[in-house]
Design an enzyme around this catalytic site. Structure first.
Site, PDB file in Angstrom:
ATOM      1  NE  ARG A  64      -2.427  -0.492   3.344  1.00  0.00           N
ATOM      2  CZ  ARG A  64      -2.341  -0.029   4.599  1.00  0.00           C
ATOM      3  NH1 ARG A  64      -2.850   1.142   4.922  1.00  0.00           N
ATOM      4  NH2 ARG A  64      -1.756  -0.735   5.548  1.00  0.00           N
ATOM      5  CE  LYS A 172      -0.376 -21.012  10.979  1.00  0.00           C
ATOM      6  NZ  LYS A 172       0.378 -20.459  12.114  1.00  0.00           N
ATOM      7  CG  ASP A 201       1.883 -26.660   8.032  1.00  0.00           C
ATOM      8  OD1 ASP A 201       3.024 -26.491   8.504  1.00  0.00           O
ATOM      9  OD2 ASP A 201       0.920 -27.040   8.710  1.00  0.00           O
ATOM     10  CG  HIS A 202       6.779 -22.770   8.523  1.00  0.00           C
ATOM     11  ND1 HIS A 202       5.740 -22.388   9.313  1.00  0.00           N
ATOM     12  CD2 HIS A 202       7.835 -22.937   9.350  1.00  0.00           C
ATOM     13  CE1 HIS A 202       6.149 -22.327  10.571  1.00  0.00           C
ATOM     14  NE2 HIS A 202       7.428 -22.659  10.619  1.00  0.00           N
ATOM     15  CD  GLU A 240       6.404 -21.296  19.065  1.00  0.00           C
ATOM     16  OE1 GLU A 240       7.074 -20.642  18.258  1.00  0.00           O
ATOM     17  OE2 GLU A 240       5.183 -21.164  19.198  1.00  0.00           O
ATOM     18  CG  ASP A 259      -0.271 -19.647  15.917  1.00  0.00           C
ATOM     19  OD1 ASP A 259      -0.235 -19.176  14.769  1.00  0.00           O
ATOM     20  OD2 ASP A 259       0.714 -19.658  16.681  1.00  0.00           O
ATOM     21  CG  HIS A 264       2.866 -25.639  12.363  1.00  0.00           C
ATOM     22  ND1 HIS A 264       2.757 -25.413  11.013  1.00  0.00           N
ATOM     23  CD2 HIS A 264       3.071 -24.431  12.927  1.00  0.00           C
ATOM     24  CE1 HIS A 264       2.898 -24.115  10.783  1.00  0.00           C
ATOM     25  NE2 HIS A 264       3.088 -23.503  11.931  1.00  0.00           N
TER      26      HIS A 264
HETATM   27  C1  BG6 Z   1       3.878 -20.204  13.016  1.00  0.00           C
HETATM   28  C2  BG6 Z   1       3.030 -19.744  14.171  1.00  0.00           C
HETATM   29  O1  BG6 Z   1       3.082 -20.822  12.037  1.00  0.00           O
HETATM   30  O2  BG6 Z   1       4.844 -21.128  13.484  1.00  0.00           O
HETATM   31  C3  BG6 Z   1       3.897 -19.122  15.246  1.00  0.00           C
HETATM   32  O3  BG6 Z   1       2.086 -18.784  13.701  1.00  0.00           O
HETATM   33  C4  BG6 Z   1       5.003 -20.060  15.660  1.00  0.00           C
HETATM   34  O4  BG6 Z   1       3.124 -18.753  16.377  1.00  0.00           O
HETATM   35  C5  BG6 Z   1       5.742 -20.583  14.427  1.00  0.00           C
HETATM   36  O5  BG6 Z   1       5.899 -19.347  16.495  1.00  0.00           O
HETATM   37  C6  BG6 Z   1       6.714 -21.678  14.808  1.00  0.00           C
HETATM   38  O6  BG6 Z   1       7.486 -22.019  13.702  1.00  0.00           O
HETATM   39  P1  BG6 Z   1       8.954 -22.610  13.878  1.00  0.00           P
HETATM   40  O7  BG6 Z   1       9.392 -22.953  12.503  1.00  0.00           O
HETATM   41  O8  BG6 Z   1       9.762 -21.530  14.514  1.00  0.00           O
HETATM   42  O9  BG6 Z   1       8.808 -23.789  14.778  1.00  0.00           O
END
Ligand code: BG6
Length: 517
Positions: A64, A172, A201-202, A240, A259, A264
């Protein structure tokens, strides 16, 4: 442990991506945002550094704010210095890549902007060789996913013709419940072909997650044991240390269940539990994954009441760093009932897994940062060693470390030298000492795959919907419970005591992460 890994006949990944991606213009929507800075641009840089991008490649940032190409490149360059996972940044590579980066100012909900974007894409210096080969990356707030896809289609950017292609990556969160996910699927599929939609979904891009399939299906020792006859239970933990930091606005509507669990953790669960696919193509693998989710019956409220724990973190210190209580975090409602921790026990009601509990847990502001899958085998009969006081031999287990200290460990009972006793000892494989190859970041793998149209590591619409079915059932329970408060867990702990009891009442306990130097 050292391993020969340079066998060129060995495919490097589950996905069968060729080494070079075709000339493409990649358009990033949300180009001035956090994700672009932290993940997408560093991933493009590493692809360029590893020689995976063709010379005729362009990146267009759509956002933007007014900005010139040079200002945009400068911003990205600074972000790269901060977020690149390899340091120092190779300035020559970055300079070359940044010369192919452009900025386009537009509003996401303005259909006219997309028509102008279409013109811009045709007039880039790289356009003559790129043609109409596009990758659109929706790294925006989720409420723009649908409208952006529709506007792209209306501007003629979504329809591939003359052998050209146009693909869409969607970040996501994919919806916030089953209904909104179904709606979003309908909208996206109205604009793009399902085969051109890449839902990120990484976790699927992580090497260690892809290795799960290799571990299971490229070896003969474990698969015969991989079922209810030998496995006592499975634990999946994504822990985490960080709190919600600056993402309170988003997180307070999502919570740990939306989340992390919906995506994941369920992805890790499906790859751990799936049947061997007919082949390694995207459809076969995803068919098997979705079958796992389908085999989890929608849990009744009574089942959930007993098998799901949610909680929120209180304030404290982690590693000497102060963390405010969740409700004191920026942009979080002071009376929020959003869970920052969730633990649940699921059962997969199929032939292979009937009666085997899968315990899943995830939380923020915990004592440790790790993602692990632990497979705990049935206790060996102690008869032979009973006289030696070993009538309760400990269970064998497999520890699959997704991150950090990526690797796999197995433990077994061994005789203590000089004594008629057993002790649990372990064998361990550590990626960083077993392989000397560069370990790519998840987004690098996923970008390459989307660029070449390889969909295995992306989530299909039915997978997303099945996962929401399960998470929705949790929310139905929580809505009914109408609690005034959530259990609190101390920041820097491993979650509430209720999560420990979930296992302890069945004679089990959560496996602690192993210390690795
Ligand atoms: C994301 C979540 O998809 O994955 C975050 O939105 C989370 O809240 C993150 O911290 C964790 O990813 P990774 O690769 O650091 O384990």
């Amino acid at each position: 442990m050292s391993i020969a890994i340079n066998d060129p006949s060995c495919p490097p990944m589950i996905s069968k991506a060729p080494i070079k991606v075709p000339p493409t213009a990649a358009v990033i929507f949300g180009a001035t945002g956090d994700l672009t800075h932290r993940k997408i641009i560093p991933a493009f840089y590493h692809l360029a550094k590893n020689g995976l991008l063709p010379d005729d490649f362009a990146i267009v940032g759509f956002a933007r704010r007014p900005k010139s190409d040079d200002e945009f490149r400068d911003d990205l360059g600074k972000a790269l210095q901060e977020f690149s996972h390899t340091k120092p940044v190779d300035e020559a590579i970055w300079k070359k890549l940044s010369e192919h980066i452009y900025y386009f100012q537009g509003e996401l909900d303005d259909a006219e902007a997309y028509k102008k974007l279409a013109e811009k894409l045709k007039s880039l210096p790289e356009s003559p060789t790129i043609g109409e080969n596009y990758l659109f990356y929706l790294a925006t707030a989720p409420n723009f996913f649908g409208v952006a896809a529709q506007n792209l289609a209306a501007a003629g950017l979504a329809s591939p013709h003359d052998g050209k292609r146009s693909r869409l990556i969607v970040e996501k969160p994919f919806g916030e419940d089953l209904k909104s996910a179904e709606e979003l699927n309908r909208t996206l599929q109205g604009a793009f072909a399902e085969t051109d939609i890449f839902r990120i979904d990484h976790y699927l891009g992580k090497e260690t997650v892809q290795n799960l399939m290799y571990f299971r299906f490229a070896n003969s020792i474990y698969e015969p044991l991989w079922n209810r006859l030998y496995i006592d239970h499975v634990q999946i933990t994504v822990a985490e240390k960080v709190g919600v930091e600056s993402r309170g606005g988003y997180y307070d509507h999502a919570g740990a269940s939306r989340d992390m669990l919906q995506n994941h953790l369920f992805q890790l669960l499906t790859i751990t539990a799936m049947e061997p696919p007919a082949s390694l193509d995207g459809q076969s693998i995803r068919d098997e994954k979705v079958k796992v989710l389908r085999s989890i019956p929608t849990p009744s409220l009574d089942f959930l009441q007993k098998n799901v724990v949610r909680a929120q973190y209180g304030g404290g210190y982690i590693g000497g760093k102060p963390i405010p209580a969740y409700r004191q975090e920026e942009k979080v409602d002071h009376e929020s009932l959003t869970e920052t921790f969730v633990a649940a026990r699921f059962e997969i009601d199929n032939w292979r897994w009937h009666g085997v509990p899968f315990y899943l847990r995830t939380g923020k502001a915990l004592a440790a940062q790790f993602t692990e899958i632990n497979i705990i085998f049935k206790r060996p009969p102690g008869v032979l060693f009973a006289a030696d006081g070993n009538d309760r031999l400990r269970r064998n287990s497999l520890r699959i470390r997704i991150q950090p200290n990526e690797g796999i460990g197995i433990n077994f009972n061994a005789k203590v030298p000089g004594k008629a006793e057993t002790e649990l000892v372990d064998m361990d494989f550590l990626y960083r000492s077993g392989f000397d190859q560069y370990l790519p970041e998840a987004y690098e793998r996923l970008l390459v795959d989307a660029l070449v149209g390889e969909s295995t590591l992306f989530t299909r619409s039915d997978e997303v919907e099945q996962a929401w079915r399960l998470v929705d059932s949790l929310h139905t329970l929580w809505d009914k419970q109408k609690v005034r408060d959530l259990p609190l867990y101390a920041c820097g702990s491993m979650g509430p005591v209720e999560a420990d009891l979930l296992l302890e009442r069945e004679g089990r306990h959560w496996i602690r992460p192993k210390e690795i130097k």
